[in-house]
Design a protein around this motif. Structure first.
Motif, PDB file in Angstrom:
ATOM      1  N   THR A   1      31.809  79.244  29.077  1.00 38.22           N
ATOM      2  CA  THR A   1      33.113  78.739  28.511  1.00 38.22           C
ATOM      3  C   THR A   1      33.828  80.046  28.226  1.00 38.22           C
ATOM      4  OG1 THR A   1      32.032  76.778  27.512  1.00 38.22           O
ATOM      5  CG2 THR A   1      34.107  77.821  26.312  1.00 38.22           C
ATOM      6  N   LEU A   2      33.079  81.138  27.540  1.00 37.64           N
ATOM      7  CA  LEU A   2      33.672  82.509  27.356  1.00 37.64           C
ATOM      8  C   LEU A   2      34.430  83.189  28.465  1.00 37.64           C
ATOM      9  CD1 LEU A   2      31.165  83.722  24.690  1.00 37.64           C
ATOM     10  CD2 LEU A   2      33.484  82.676  24.324  1.00 37.64           C
ATOM     11  N   ALA A   3      33.641  82.780  29.491  1.00 36.43           N
ATOM     12  CA  ALA A   3      34.179  83.534  30.685  1.00 36.43           C
ATOM     13  C   ALA A   3      35.446  82.895  31.532  1.00 36.43           C
ATOM     14  CB  ALA A   3      33.157  83.433  31.945  1.00 36.43           C
ATOM     15  N   LEU A   4      35.559  81.292  31.037  1.00 36.86           N
ATOM     16  CA  LEU A   4      36.810  80.859  31.610  1.00 36.86           C
ATOM     17  C   LEU A   4      37.804  80.908  30.759  1.00 36.86           C
ATOM     18  CD1 LEU A   4      35.210  77.180  32.727  1.00 36.86           C
ATOM     19  CD2 LEU A   4      35.899  79.318  34.224  1.00 36.86           C
ATOM     20  N   ALA A   5      37.467  80.686  29.441  1.00 33.67           N
ATOM     21  CA  ALA A   5      38.652  80.783  28.428  1.00 33.67           C
ATOM     22  C   ALA A   5      39.347  82.371  28.154  1.00 33.67           C
ATOM     23  CB  ALA A   5      38.030  80.275  27.233  1.00 33.67           C
ATOM     24  N   PHE A   6      38.641  83.115  28.285  1.00 31.93           N
ATOM     25  CA  PHE A   6      38.946  84.642  28.167  1.00 31.93           C
ATOM     26  C   PHE A   6      39.227  85.404  29.368  1.00 31.93           C
ATOM     27  CE2 PHE A   6      37.120  83.197  24.127  1.00 31.93           C
ATOM     28  CZ  PHE A   6      37.986  83.487  23.304  1.00 31.93           C
ATOM     29  N   ASN A   7      39.624  84.807  30.290  1.00 28.94           N
ATOM     30  CA  ASN A   7      39.716  85.577  31.745  1.00 28.94           C
ATOM     31  C   ASN A   7      41.298  85.641  31.689  1.00 28.94           C
ATOM     32  OD1 ASN A   7      40.707  85.380  34.602  1.00 28.94           O
ATOM     33  ND2 ASN A   7      38.539  85.209  34.865  1.00 28.94           N
ATOM     34  N   PRO A   8      41.666  86.803  32.145  1.00 30.95           N
ATOM     35  CA  PRO A   8      42.978  87.249  32.497  1.00 30.95           C
ATOM     36  C   PRO A   8      44.107  86.229  32.847  1.00 30.95           C
ATOM     37  CG  PRO A   8      41.681  89.050  32.891  1.00 30.95           C
ATOM     38  CD  PRO A   8      40.871  87.852  32.692  1.00 30.95           C
ATOM     39  N   VAL A   9      43.339  85.589  33.964  1.00 32.18           N
ATOM     40  CA  VAL A   9      44.231  84.697  34.929  1.00 32.18           C
ATOM     41  C   VAL A   9      44.719  83.372  33.844  1.00 32.18           C
ATOM     42  CG1 VAL A   9      44.103  82.984  36.543  1.00 32.18           C
ATOM     43  CG2 VAL A   9      43.227  85.485  37.172  1.00 32.18           C
ATOM     44  N   THR A  10      43.471  82.920  33.120  1.00 30.84           N
ATOM     45  CA  THR A  10      43.781  82.172  32.111  1.00 30.84           C
ATOM     46  C   THR A  10      44.795  82.394  30.989  1.00 30.84           C
ATOM     47  OG1 THR A  10      41.443  81.368  32.117  1.00 30.84           O
ATOM     48  CG2 THR A  10      42.495  80.423  30.333  1.00 30.84           C
ATOM     49  N   PHE A  11      44.845  83.476  30.468  1.00 37.79           N
ATOM     50  CA  PHE A  11      45.881  84.033  29.423  1.00 37.79           C
ATOM     51  C   PHE A  11      47.188  83.955  30.297  1.00 37.79           C
ATOM     52  CE2 PHE A  11      44.163  85.787  25.577  1.00 37.79           C
ATOM     53  CZ  PHE A  11      42.761  85.576  25.684  1.00 37.79           C
TER      54      PHE A  11
ATOM     55  N   PRO B   1      40.630  73.321  37.945  1.00 41.65           N
ATOM     56  CA  PRO B   1      40.816  72.429  36.908  1.00 41.65           C
ATOM     57  C   PRO B   1      41.164  72.774  35.543  1.00 41.65           C
ATOM     58  CG  PRO B   1      38.745  71.869  38.066  1.00 41.65           C
ATOM     59  CD  PRO B   1      39.364  73.382  38.667  1.00 41.65           C
ATOM     60  N   HIS B   2      40.548  73.804  34.848  1.00 40.75           N
ATOM     61  CA  HIS B   2      40.790  74.415  33.820  1.00 40.75           C
ATOM     62  C   HIS B   2      42.194  74.750  33.837  1.00 40.75           C
ATOM     63  CE1 HIS B   2      39.397  78.238  35.109  1.00 40.75           C
ATOM     64  NE2 HIS B   2      39.821  78.680  34.336  1.00 40.75           N
TER      65      HIS B   2
ATOM     66  N   VAL C   1      42.899  64.000  39.361  1.00 43.58           N
ATOM     67  CA  VAL C   1      43.099  64.693  40.504  1.00 43.58           C
ATOM     68  C   VAL C   1      41.875  65.619  40.623  1.00 43.58           C
ATOM     69  CG1 VAL C   1      44.497  66.328  41.430  1.00 43.58           C
ATOM     70  CG2 VAL C   1      45.708  64.333  40.707  1.00 43.58           C
ATOM     71  N   HIS C   2      41.467  66.325  39.527  1.00 46.45           N
ATOM     72  CA  HIS C   2      40.444  67.260  39.585  1.00 46.45           C
ATOM     73  C   HIS C   2      38.980  66.666  39.479  1.00 46.45           C
ATOM     74  CE1 HIS C   2      42.765  70.807  39.915  1.00 46.45           C
ATOM     75  NE2 HIS C   2      43.709  70.397  38.844  1.00 46.45           N
ATOM     76  N   ASN C   3      39.033  65.445  39.386  1.00 39.94           N
ATOM     77  CA  ASN C   3      37.659  64.608  39.348  1.00 39.94           C
ATOM     78  C   ASN C   3      36.934  64.726  37.878  1.00 39.94           C
ATOM     79  OD1 ASN C   3      35.740  63.055  40.551  1.00 39.94           O
ATOM     80  ND2 ASN C   3      34.443  64.626  41.041  1.00 39.94           N
ATOM     81  N   LEU C   4      37.927  64.855  36.923  1.00 38.36           N
ATOM     82  CA  LEU C   4      37.428  64.956  35.649  1.00 38.36           C
ATOM     83  C   LEU C   4      37.730  63.666  34.709  1.00 38.36           C
ATOM     84  CD1 LEU C   4      38.717  68.523  34.545  1.00 38.36           C
ATOM     85  CD2 LEU C   4      36.636  67.899  35.303  1.00 38.36           C
TER      86      LEU C   4
ATOM     87  N   LEU D   1      32.635  63.431  29.618  1.00 40.04           N
ATOM     88  CA  LEU D   1      33.269  64.441  30.001  1.00 40.04           C
ATOM     89  C   LEU D   1      32.725  65.570  29.214  1.00 40.04           C
ATOM     90  CD1 LEU D   1      35.627  65.727  31.434  1.00 40.04           C
ATOM     91  CD2 LEU D   1      37.051  65.415  29.348  1.00 40.04           C
ATOM     92  N   PHE D   2      32.236  65.257  27.678  1.00 34.73           N
ATOM     93  CA  PHE D   2      31.957  66.176  27.103  1.00 34.73           C
ATOM     94  C   PHE D   2      30.416  66.656  27.583  1.00 34.73           C
ATOM     95  CE2 PHE D   2      35.130  64.398  24.561  1.00 34.73           C
ATOM     96  CZ  PHE D   2      35.716  65.437  23.898  1.00 34.73           C
ATOM     97  N   VAL D   3      29.777  65.663  28.347  1.00 36.08           N
ATOM     98  CA  VAL D   3      28.246  66.332  28.818  1.00 36.08           C
ATOM     99  C   VAL D   3      28.198  66.949  30.141  1.00 36.08           C
ATOM    100  CG1 VAL D   3      26.229  65.192  29.381  1.00 36.08           C
ATOM    101  CG2 VAL D   3      27.288  64.283  27.509  1.00 36.08           C
ATOM    102  N   GLN D   4      29.471  66.350  31.125  1.00 40.72           N
ATOM    103  CA  GLN D   4      29.184  66.770  32.364  1.00 40.72           C
ATOM    104  C   GLN D   4      30.013  67.866  32.777  1.00 40.72           C
ATOM    105  OE1 GLN D   4      30.629  63.122  34.482  1.00 40.72           O
ATOM    106  NE2 GLN D   4      28.631  62.192  34.270  1.00 40.72           N
ATOM    107  N   HIS D   5      31.082  68.073  31.891  1.00 42.43           N
ATOM    108  CA  HIS D   5      32.152  69.130  31.987  1.00 42.43           C
ATOM    109  C   HIS D   5      32.369  69.645  30.622  1.00 42.43           C
ATOM    110  CE1 HIS D   5      32.972  67.921  36.073  1.00 42.43           C
ATOM    111  NE2 HIS D   5      32.926  66.596  35.636  1.00 42.43           N
ATOM    112  N   ALA D   6      31.279  70.259  29.970  1.00 43.21           N
ATOM    113  CA  ALA D   6      31.342  70.739  28.691  1.00 43.21           C
ATOM    114  C   ALA D   6      32.093  72.191  28.584  1.00 43.21           C
ATOM    115  CB  ALA D   6      29.967  71.030  28.012  1.00 43.21           C
ATOM    116  N   ALA D   7      31.939  72.912  29.604  1.00 48.07           N
ATOM    117  CA  ALA D   7      32.651  74.279  29.701  1.00 48.07           C
ATOM    118  C   ALA D   7      33.938  74.025  29.787  1.00 48.07           C
ATOM    119  CB  ALA D   7      31.953  75.047  30.799  1.00 48.07           C
ATOM    120  N   THR D   8      34.670  73.105  30.766  1.00 49.44           N
ATOM    121  CA  THR D   8      35.788  72.876  30.886  1.00 49.44           C
ATOM    122  C   THR D   8      36.442  72.341  29.511  1.00 49.44           C
ATOM    123  OG1 THR D   8      35.452  72.390  33.080  1.00 49.44           O
ATOM    124  CG2 THR D   8      37.621  71.490  32.194  1.00 49.44           C
TER     125      THR D   8
END
Length: 491
Positions: free
Chosen positions: A4-14, A51-52, A333-336, A342-349
């Motif tokens: 989660t931290l890697a996805l959320a605090f990525n420069p591309v995400t920002f 997806p995120h 579209v992103h199969n979410l 959703l909270f179990v299978q894609h918790a990080a997203t």
């Protein structure tokens, strides 16, 4: 957690969130271009994204657009989005007395506060709020709509009679189109264009924006009374903060709760929050003259719905409003698949979306405060330049809804009608409120009676519907009771 931290605090995400908020504010300022329309336009761009990132782009745009609509409401008396319709009531008086910068600073802080409150509730108690909202069936939704319509008595302005007449006009307009129970077409005059009723956006743009163009054209022949805008303070003063902090808390909570009820939205929550604030105020008679707590109530509430509408979407797969209905397509579209799994299978997203929502509100606060000197320049444009620009935006915004020329005709007709009402001293907001809530109230009233086989006691037998019915009755008769009490005291 590390993922989660890697996805959320990525420069591309920002960067993605920054672009989304910037687009949202910019397009939210333009009258007629709703956040739903922009989300639909951006949706194809998200297909090739992670997806995120794709989902955060849409959510960030949603956050920015709801805030941006309030800026136009303050500067040119025209809500940039339907959610800002209530902000017009007290927002434009700030501009008329040369305090537009102060007003934008207040709504920026209020929007940030409402968004953060809804974000915290989204993260903390989303499943519980979704379960409460899912108890709202047809009777509860009708009762809520009825309560919303009863607010007309509080936003009627100086004349209660004129306000009620304006509300009746809105309800009559809401009756046009195909009956959603029987399929019978009403007041369509033989044309297929009106089978779906009047499109809300062209009517709103005409009433608020085009009518204002006519007023400005009339004022061109008069001696100019320019309002000199001096931006000496961007941040709200300590006095303003002292006034609005409780309002922002109430508005954020109200917006989150109402946003969690599918099908209601920020426009309804803003009016309800405005009415609530007026009732707890020590000087309710000053509402409509430009009060900090009034605009803070509407903007914190409509921003609160941004997080509230995500609650039923994420936890149950049910969109909270038209914006999240479009977002649902991005999830699919992103199969979410939104829902408990959703909270179990894609918790990080999901956790990334939660964190990204908070970051989007921080960007909105930063961009809003730093951009106030640019936004304020709108009112410094000469009327002979401003009027054509507003008129073109009105035409483009109305046509872009359905790509139908007749929507432009509706907008122009609403503009002429709005101009006549303005000259006659009739308020415009009750028309908009009734037009929004009329179909919701009618449809759910009839569904409720079908459920109960015609027994109206269904509205009093269910706790939530009975609660809102009682509130509506109190709201309707409160101005009359208050007037009677004042009369007795004078005697």
């Amino acid at each position: 957690m590390l993922e989660t931290l890697a996805l959320a605090f990525n420069p591309v995400t920002f960067f993605t969130i920054f672009v989304g908020v910037t687009l949202g504010i910019t397009l939210g300022i333009l009258p007629g271009l709703t956040s739903t329309m922009v989300i639909a336009l951006l949706l194809p761009l998200t297909f090739a994204m992670e997806p995120h990132l794709g989902i955060m782009l849409l959510i960030a745009q949603f956050v920015g657009a709801i805030y941006g609509g309030g800026i136009t409401a303050i500067l040119i008396n025209t809500p940039g989005t339907p959610a800002a319709a209530a902000t017009v009531l007290d927002g434009y008086p700030f501009t008329k007395r040369g305090e537009a910068g102060r007003a934008i600073g207040i709504i920026t802080l209020a929007s940030f506060g409402g968004g953060i409150i809804s974000g915290i509730l989204l993260i903390g108690i989303a499943p519980a709020l979704a379960r409460i909202a899912m108890q709202f069936n047809a009777p509860e939704t009708f009762a809520l709509a009825f309560f919303g319509i009863s607010i007309i008595s509080s936003i009627a302005g100086k004349s209660l009679l004129k306000g009620l007449l304006s509300g009746c006009v809105g309800l009559l307009l809401a009756l046009v189109g195909m009956d959603n129970i029987t399929g019978f077409t009403r007041f369509a005059f033989g044309t297929t264009f009106l089978m779906a009723g009047f499109a809300f956006i062209p009517v709103m743009v005409g009433l608020f924006a085009m009518s204002q163009c006519f007023v400005l054209i009339e004022e061109m022949g008069l001696k100019p009374s320019a309002i000199i805008q001096k931006i000496t303070r961007v941040l709200p003063s300590k006095q303003d903060l002292k006034i609005v902090w409780k309002t922002i808390l109430r508005g954020g909570l109200t917006g989150t709760f109402i946003g969690a009820i599918p099908g209601v939205g920020g426009d309804v929550s803003a009016f309800i929050s405005y009415d609530m604030e007026r009732r707890v105020s020590k000087h309710p008679e000053r509402f409509g003259t430009g009060l900090p707590e009034a605009i803070a109530a509407t903007e914190s509430s409509n921003s609160g719905t941004t997080g509230g509408t995500l609650i039923p979407l994420l936890t149950l797969g049910i969109p909270g409003d038209s914006n999240t209905a479009v977002m649902l397509g991005a999830f699919m579209v992103h199969n979410l698949i939104p829902g408990p799994l959703l909270f179990v299978q894609h918790a990080a997203t999901v956790n990334t979306i939660f964190i990204g929502f908070i970051i989007a509100n921080i960007f909105m606060l930063t961009l809003g405060l730093s951009g106030i000197p640019l936004f304020i320049k709108i009112v410094q444009v000469p009327k002979k330049i401003l009027v054509p620009i507003i008129a073109v935006l009105c035409v483009v915004g109305s046509f872009a809804i359905n790509n139908n020329f007749l929507d432009i005709v509706v907008m122009l007709s609403a503009g002429v009608f709005g101009y006549i009402l303005i000259k006659g001293g009739f308020p415009l907001s009750p028309i908009v409120l009734a037009l929004i809530l009329g179909p919701m109230a009618e449809g759910n009233l009839r569904r409720s009676l079908v459920m109960s086989q015609g027994n109206p006691m269904i509205f009093l037998e269910r706790p939530f519907s009975a609660f809102f019915i009682v509130l509506a009755i109190i709201s309707l008769f409160f101005p009359l009771i208050k007037h009677a009490i004042k009369t007795c005291r004078r005697k």
